[in-house]
Design a protein around this motif. Structure first.
Motif, PDB file in Angstrom:
ATOM      1  N   ALA A 192       0.823  -1.204   0.000  1.00  0.00           N
ATOM      2  CA  ALA A 192       0.000   0.000   0.000  1.00  0.00           C
ATOM      3  C   ALA A 192       0.860   1.259   0.000  1.00  0.00           C
ATOM      4  N   GLU A 193       1.778   1.335   0.924  1.00  0.00           N
ATOM      5  CA  GLU A 193       2.621   2.539   1.040  1.00  0.00           C
ATOM      6  C   GLU A 193       3.804   2.238   1.936  1.00  0.00           C
ATOM      7  N   SER A 194       4.982   2.196   1.353  1.00  0.00           N
ATOM      8  CA  SER A 194       6.202   1.947   2.118  1.00  0.00           C
ATOM      9  C   SER A 194       7.386   2.562   1.376  1.00  0.00           C
ATOM     10  N   GLU A 195       8.477   2.738   2.102  1.00  0.00           N
ATOM     11  CA  GLU A 195       9.696   3.230   1.456  1.00  0.00           C
ATOM     12  C   GLU A 195      10.170   2.254   0.380  1.00  0.00           C
ATOM     13  N   LEU A 196       9.999   0.960   0.637  1.00  0.00           N
ATOM     14  CA  LEU A 196      10.419  -0.036  -0.341  1.00  0.00           C
ATOM     15  C   LEU A 196       9.620   0.110  -1.632  1.00  0.00           C
ATOM     16  N   LYS A 197       8.332   0.286  -1.513  1.00  0.00           N
ATOM     17  CA  LYS A 197       7.508   0.510  -2.710  1.00  0.00           C
ATOM     18  C   LYS A 197       7.999   1.754  -3.457  1.00  0.00           C
ATOM     19  N   GLY A 198       8.307   2.808  -2.710  1.00  0.00           N
ATOM     20  CA  GLY A 198       8.824   4.026  -3.332  1.00  0.00           C
ATOM     21  C   GLY A 198      10.119   3.793  -4.086  1.00  0.00           C
ATOM     22  N   LEU A 199      10.999   2.976  -3.523  1.00  0.00           N
ATOM     23  CA  LEU A 199      12.248   2.652  -4.220  1.00  0.00           C
ATOM     24  C   LEU A 199      11.979   1.961  -5.551  1.00  0.00           C
ATOM     25  N   TRP A 200      11.031   1.025  -5.532  1.00  0.00           N
ATOM     26  CA  TRP A 200      10.714   0.305  -6.773  1.00  0.00           C
ATOM     27  C   TRP A 200      10.011   1.214  -7.777  1.00  0.00           C
ATOM     28  N   GLU A 201       9.200   2.158  -7.294  1.00  0.00           N
ATOM     29  CA  GLU A 201       8.573   3.136  -8.195  1.00  0.00           C
ATOM     30  C   GLU A 201       9.652   3.967  -8.887  1.00  0.00           C
ATOM     31  N   ASN A 202      10.616   4.439  -8.113  1.00  0.00           N
ATOM     32  CA  ASN A 202      11.677   5.296  -8.649  1.00  0.00           C
ATOM     33  C   ASN A 202      12.630   4.553  -9.573  1.00  0.00           C
ATOM     34  N   SER A 203      12.753   3.252  -9.382  1.00  0.00           N
ATOM     35  CA  SER A 203      13.690   2.472 -10.196  1.00  0.00           C
ATOM     36  C   SER A 203      13.070   2.002 -11.504  1.00  0.00           C
TER      37      SER A 203
END
Length: 132
Positions: free
Chosen positions: A102-113
């Protein structure tokens, strides 16, 4: 985070946690890892906590007889000496993965990559191995 792929064990944080799991006779590290992420649901859990919770959820899946295709031998050995997880533990594992998705720093990393879709697919695979 030292990561080479979207798999649950493709990072140093998860593998360090797996190595530590061997020293535990009970499932307290699994409970702690899952609850750490669940308790941060409103605060976007950090990458380290997410990586460890994913590995813990993989242990639960392995206990159910649904191990990841790249399940480390350390987990297989640990699972052999422990009973199947309770329905509560399976629900905790599912909840932790759902928080991460749903919402995590890890998800954000994968979004940015640019690898979000592949990572989400790996997490959906894990959820499919954690039946209700």
């Amino acid at each position: 985070m030292g990561a080479s792929g979207v798999g649950s064990f493709d990072n140093d944080n998860a593998m360090d946690w797996v190595a530590e799991l061997e020293g535990y006779a009970d499932d307290s590290p699994i409970v702690d890892a899952l609850n750490t992420v669940i308790d941060q649901a409103d605060d976007s859990p950090g990458t380290l906590d997410c990586s460890i919770a994913i590995a813990a959820a993989e242990v639960v899946a392995a206990q159910l007889g649904h191990p990841h295709e790249d399940c480390p031998e350390e987990i297989e050995v640990w699972v052999e000496g422990h009973p199947a997880p309770s329905a509560t533990r399976v629900a905790q594992a599912r909840q932790a993965i759902e928080v991460i998705l749903a919402e995590s720093e890890l998800k954000g990393l994968w979004e940015n990559s640019g690898g979000l879709e592949e990572w989400q697919g790996a997490m959906e695979d894990l959820l499919s191995r954690l039946p209700y």
